[in-house]
Scaffold this motif. Structure first.
Motif, PDB file in Angstrom:
ATOM      1  N   UNK A  44       6.461 -13.097  83.921  1.00  0.00           N
ATOM      2  CA  UNK A  44       6.594 -12.877  85.362  1.00  0.00           C
ATOM      3  C   UNK A  44       5.335 -12.150  85.839  1.00  0.00           C
ATOM      4  N   UNK A  45       4.743 -12.638  86.928  1.00  0.00           N
ATOM      5  CA  UNK A  45       3.517 -12.050  87.454  1.00  0.00           C
ATOM      6  C   UNK A  45       3.774 -11.550  88.870  1.00  0.00           C
ATOM      7  N   UNK A  46       3.535 -10.248  89.106  1.00  0.00           N
ATOM      8  CA  UNK A  46       3.695  -9.698  90.450  1.00  0.00           C
ATOM      9  C   UNK A  46       2.565 -10.129  91.376  1.00  0.00           C
ATOM     10  N   UNK A  47       1.366 -10.199  90.828  1.00  0.00           N
ATOM     11  CA  UNK A  47       0.217 -10.605  91.631  1.00  0.00           C
ATOM     12  C   UNK A  47      -0.794 -11.294  90.720  1.00  0.00           C
ATOM     13  N   UNK A  48      -0.972 -12.578  90.929  1.00  0.00           N
ATOM     14  CA  UNK A  48      -1.897 -13.351  90.110  1.00  0.00           C
ATOM     15  C   UNK A  48      -3.216 -13.494  90.854  1.00  0.00           C
ATOM     16  N   UNK A  49      -4.286 -12.994  90.244  1.00  0.00           N
ATOM     17  CA  UNK A  49      -5.625 -13.115  90.820  1.00  0.00           C
ATOM     18  C   UNK A  49      -6.461 -14.034  89.944  1.00  0.00           C
ATOM     19  N   UNK A  50      -7.185 -14.930  90.573  1.00  0.00           N
ATOM     20  CA  UNK A  50      -8.017 -15.889  89.857  1.00  0.00           C
ATOM     21  C   UNK A  50      -9.461 -15.694  90.297  1.00  0.00           C
ATOM     22  N   UNK A  51     -10.369 -15.660  89.336  1.00  0.00           N
ATOM     23  CA  UNK A  51     -11.792 -15.562  89.642  1.00  0.00           C
ATOM     24  C   UNK A  51     -12.546 -16.582  88.803  1.00  0.00           C
ATOM     25  N   UNK A  52     -13.355 -17.376  89.465  1.00  0.00           N
ATOM     26  CA  UNK A  52     -14.144 -18.403  88.800  1.00  0.00           C
ATOM     27  C   UNK A  52     -15.623 -18.066  88.964  1.00  0.00           C
ATOM     28  N   UNK A  53     -16.332 -18.057  87.852  1.00  0.00           N
ATOM     29  CA  UNK A  53     -17.774 -17.817  87.864  1.00  0.00           C
ATOM     30  C   UNK A  53     -18.477 -19.171  87.837  1.00  0.00           C
ATOM     31  N   UNK A  54     -19.229 -19.475  88.880  1.00  0.00           N
ATOM     32  CA  UNK A  54     -19.933 -20.755  88.924  1.00  0.00           C
ATOM     33  C   UNK A  54     -21.115 -20.738  87.957  1.00  0.00           C
TER      34      UNK A  54
END
Length: 204
Positions: free
Chosen positions: A53-63
């Motif tokens: 269970x995730x309360x807040x999912x943050x995604x970051x992609x490095x180009x």
């Protein structure tokens, strides 16, 4: 800074289990997955398995450096420049229930076969043990070695002068008196052991 930790790895089915000990509350795990680079058009998909269970999912992609036509799904917005010169796309995607997977697909074009670190000439942070042979806050390693060597030379000179002074002052005195080679206490004539520390007296 990041420091490498010793860990045990176990591979089973589609899972990799890592076991390690850390004194810090937060840890950073990097996983490297092979990417097909035989053609300029490249694609990579990462799937959040949804086992937690995730309360807040943050995604970051490095180009990647020198990449063009970059697209990310789900949309993470426009990229921003990071301190390392690379572009980043990031977004908070909210809460996720257990069992809900989230695929993240990246597409881009890249004709340069070099990695981003090779293109930008980036250096990875050094660990504490590496800093001893590399640099400390911008000081070259050879200068550190020279400073240590100079300190050792000065220490050796001081020790040599002290030893010669000690030998001179602890020699035979009038009345055949001398000094203990262990603690420096005065010895009486004919003493075979120091009366203060018990060390044997070497006969000259």
């Amino acid at each position: 800074e990041l420091f490498n930790l010793a860990y045990d790895r176990t591979d089973a089915d589609n899972f990799i289990t890592l076991r390690f000990k850390t004194a810090q509350r937060f840890v950073h795990v990097e996983f490297y997955d092979p990417l097909a680079t035989s053609t300029p058009d490249r694609r990579y998909t990462y799937v959040w398995p949804g086992d937690l269970v995730v309360d807040q999912l943050s995604v970051r992609v490095q180009e990647p450096a020198a990449a063009s036509n970059v697209s990310v799904q789900p949309d993470l917005g426009a990229g921003f420049a990071g301190p390392d010169g690379l572009l980043y796309r990031t977004a908070a995607l909210g809460a996720l229930k257990a069992g809900r997977q989230l695929p993240i697909e990246i597409r881009y074009t890249k004709t340069d076969s070099r990695t981003s670190s090779e293109i930008l000439k980036l250096n990875a942070p050094e660990s504490t043990s590496q800093a001893a042979t590399g640099s400390v806050q911008g000081v070259p390693g050879w200068l550190l070695v020279l400073a240590v060597a100079a300190a050792l030379a000065v220490g050796a000179g001081v020790a040599s002068l002290w030893w010669h002074w000690r030998k001179k002052t602890s020699g035979a005195q009038p009345g055949d008196a001398a000094f203990c080679p262990q603690c420096g206490s005065r010895l009486a004539s004919g003493d075979r052991f120091c009366s203060k520390c018990g060390a044997p007296v070497r006969e000259s």
